[in-house]
Design an enzyme around this catalytic site. Structure first.
Site, PDB file in Angstrom:
ATOM      1  N   HIS A 197      40.988  45.704  36.213  1.00  0.00           N
ATOM      2  CA  HIS A 197      42.177  46.083  36.569  1.00  0.00           C
ATOM      3  C   HIS A 197      43.404  46.101  35.135  1.00  0.00           C
ATOM      4  CE1 HIS A 197      43.146  41.389  37.369  1.00  0.00           C
ATOM      5  NE2 HIS A 197      44.288  41.811  36.313  1.00  0.00           N
TER       6      HIS A 197
HETATM    7  P1  TYD Z   1      42.287  38.229  41.278  1.00  0.00           P
HETATM    8  O1  TYD Z   1      43.087  39.224  40.987  1.00  0.00           O
HETATM    9  O2  TYD Z   1      40.771  38.587  42.173  1.00  0.00           O
HETATM   10  O3  TYD Z   1      41.686  37.757  39.844  1.00  0.00           O
HETATM   11  P2  TYD Z   1      40.895  38.264  38.751  1.00  0.00           P
HETATM   12  O4  TYD Z   1      41.843  39.212  38.143  1.00  0.00           O
HETATM   13  O5  TYD Z   1      40.554  37.271  38.120  1.00  0.00           O
HETATM   14  O6  TYD Z   1      39.537  39.119  39.185  1.00  0.00           O
HETATM   15  O7  TYD Z   1      42.690  37.057  42.096  1.00  0.00           O
HETATM   16  C1  TYD Z   1      42.074  35.900  42.794  1.00  0.00           C
HETATM   17  C2  TYD Z   1      42.984  35.459  43.837  1.00  0.00           C
HETATM   18  O8  TYD Z   1      44.005  34.834  43.279  1.00  0.00           O
HETATM   19  C3  TYD Z   1      43.589  36.772  44.784  1.00  0.00           C
HETATM   20  O9  TYD Z   1      43.744  36.385  45.986  1.00  0.00           O
HETATM   21  C4  TYD Z   1      44.884  36.686  44.182  1.00  0.00           C
HETATM   22  C5  TYD Z   1      45.354  35.382  43.878  1.00  0.00           C
HETATM   23  N1  TYD Z   1      46.009  35.112  42.714  1.00  0.00           N
HETATM   24  C6  TYD Z   1      47.339  34.586  43.016  1.00  0.00           C
HETATM   25  O10 TYD Z   1      47.698  33.890  44.041  1.00  0.00           O
HETATM   26  N2  TYD Z   1      48.218  34.251  41.569  1.00  0.00           N
HETATM   27  C7  TYD Z   1      48.032  34.821  40.741  1.00  0.00           C
HETATM   28  O11 TYD Z   1      48.698  34.343  39.663  1.00  0.00           O
HETATM   29  C8  TYD Z   1      46.721  35.280  40.563  1.00  0.00           C
HETATM   30  C9  TYD Z   1      46.265  35.875  39.016  1.00  0.00           C
HETATM   31  C10 TYD Z   1      45.951  35.479  41.469  1.00  0.00           C
END
Ligand code: TYD
Length: 142
Positions: free
Chosen positions: A55
């Site tokens: 992303h």
């Molecule tokens: P995700 O965006 O899938 O992680 P990555 O970018 O590493 O692939 O996030 C995983 C989960 O964690 C999703 O349910 C959102 C949550 N999350 C939060 O609650 N707070 C945060 O600061 C972040 C980065 C993720």
């Protein structure tokens, strides 16, 4: 700075306070890190072969430090890509807005610490690569 990839995306080496006891690195907002820090999160217990990210953010600034082990972060501004190895807590990667990023090759002991400029906001995410490309290409023309 070690290497400048794109505006708002560069690899830095943190100043280290080293003495016979070991090493200490301090990250300070608006000093080491060029933004105010609203959030800290870390990725750990990283499963072998798993990939994360895929992303870009519309407005968020982040600073990524692999404080243990190693991982790779691919950064892409819609024109060029760079694959960066974070294999030392002395390295910090600034990931500014509109940089597509993919994280992979996490070593089993890896802990990726991320400092972020804003609270978690799903509306700030661009998770569709084609949408990201359309936006960066439009911004480049404007
Ligand atoms: P995700 O965006 O899938 O992680 P990555 O970018 O590493 O692939 O996030 C995983 C989960 O964690 C999703 O349910 C959102 C949550 N999350 C939060 O609650 N707070 C945060 O600061 C972040 C980065 C993720």
């Amino acid at each position: 700075m070690i290497e400048d990839f794109f505006p708002g995306c560069a690899l830095y080496r943190h100043p280290v306070h080293a003495d016979p006891r070991g090493k200490l690195i301090a990250l300070e907002q608006m000093r080491t890190v060029p933004f105010d820090i609203a959030r800290v999160y870390y990725l750990f217990a990283n499963a072998t072969g798993q990939e994360r990210g895929f992303h870009a953010h519309r407005a968020l600034h982040q600073w990524a430090v692999c404080v243990s082990g190693s991982c790779r972060i691919l950064v892409d501004d819609g024109r060029k890509r760079h694959d960066i190895l974070l294999d030392s807590p002395e390295l910090g990667l600034h990931l500014g807005p509109m940089i597509w990023h993919e994280m992979r090759d996490f070593s089993p002991d890896s802990v990726l610490l991320v400092l972020a400029s804003a609270h978690y906001d799903e509306a700030d995410y661009l998770r569709d690569y084609d949408e990201f490309l359309a936006l960066v290409r439009h911004e480049t023309r404007a």
